[in-house]
Design an enzyme around this catalytic site. Sequence first.
Site, mmCIF file in Angstrom:
data_model
loop_
_atom_site.group_PDB
_atom_site.id
_atom_site.type_symbol
_atom_site.label_atom_id
_atom_site.label_comp_id
_atom_site.label_asym_id
_atom_site.label_seq_id
_atom_site.Cartn_x
_atom_site.Cartn_y
_atom_site.Cartn_z
ATOM 1 N N SER A 132 0.833 -1.198 0.000
ATOM 2 C CA SER A 132 0.000 0.000 0.000
ATOM 3 C C SER A 132 0.876 1.260 0.000
ATOM 4 O O SER A 132 1.647 1.470 -0.929
ATOM 5 C CB SER A 132 -0.959 -0.056 1.191
ATOM 6 N N ASP A 289 -8.312 -5.300 -6.332
ATOM 7 C CA ASP A 289 -8.054 -4.100 -5.530
ATOM 8 C C ASP A 289 -8.819 -2.934 -6.170
ATOM 9 O O ASP A 289 -8.648 -2.641 -7.357
ATOM 10 C CB ASP A 289 -6.553 -3.801 -5.511
ATOM 11 N N HIS A 318 -7.743 -5.103 -1.813
ATOM 12 C CA HIS A 318 -6.534 -4.456 -1.304
ATOM 13 C C HIS A 318 -5.913 -5.242 -0.154
ATOM 14 O O HIS A 318 -4.695 -5.300 -0.018
ATOM 15 C CB HIS A 318 -6.859 -3.040 -0.845
#
Length: 344
Positions: A132, A289, A318
């Site tokens: 991330s 995602d 995600h």
Amino acid sequence: MPPPTDAEHFPLGDVVLQHGMTLPDAHLAYKTYGTLNADRSNAIVYPTWFSGWHTDNEWLIGPGMALDPADWFIIVPNMLGNGLSSSPSNQPPPRDRARFPFVTFQDQVACQHRLVTEHFGIETLALVTGWSMGAGQTYQWAVSHPEMVQRAVPFCGSAITADHNKVFLYSLGEAMRADAAFADGWYDPASPPLRGLRAFARIYAGWGFSQAFYWQEEWRRLGFVSLEDFLVGFWEGFWQDGRDPNNLLTMLWCWEHGDVGQTPGFDGDTVAALNSIRCPLLSMPAEKDLYFPPEDEHWSSQHIPHGDVRVIPGVWGHFAGGGQNPDDTAFIDAAIREMLDRPV
């Protein structure tokens, strides 16, 4: 759960940030795993993610894993703004709380570079990797210090924050600010804006996992018995678990403005910045995602001389990169092992 207290702290002094403000007497919190070898060739940097602390990265570190402390010296630097490194919640006036200055990915990596070089005397990094916002920092390392980074594996992240991603981030910020208790960032830390945090959590819940995750009720695998149980126990519980709202908004701004093209010397040219990456870079987006879709990483990869993309399959969106699903963890671990086995 309170923030961890086992971090070490590297004093940075007065840091002049990319947007022209000074962060006085700054410090970088970090944790290391393993032992640095004699020629300092076994170092890995594994930055933290949005709201994460170094302990939240430990799911990918351990005996028998690619990031095995018996083989590697793994440095996990905490991002500025995450509550352990210099942040709105721990900075003294006048740059505390709502007056904490803007911090970019370039600032994050500049401070980490000082830790790596000044404190540890490391000249090359065998790998930089992260999930991330950790992936954003991975890209930034590869652009800012191509002479140091031998391999890079960003997963579930990007080199530039896409406009659709920004829509998500805008909604989070507005949800927090809409709570009157937020008081423009001057709330009493002992009485945080809980309504804003709950709204923040509910928005995140719709983006962090995929539609298919909810269709298949995968949240049951995490021990929840109903959708509401999951929304309260997982999402609301996480954001109210020691996460300071001003810290969250500082990291949110950093994420929103992510773009390796803003690295000094590239004048906003993201393609030129990507083209400057020397090392093999394997990007691993998750199949579903919602804010870092595989299409974005295929676009970036075509501009990286030794770039490749390997999509993490499955429905966890995600959070395929969050260490919650053993299948996803095994996929990521295997790819990192393959990269570490690759000659440089």
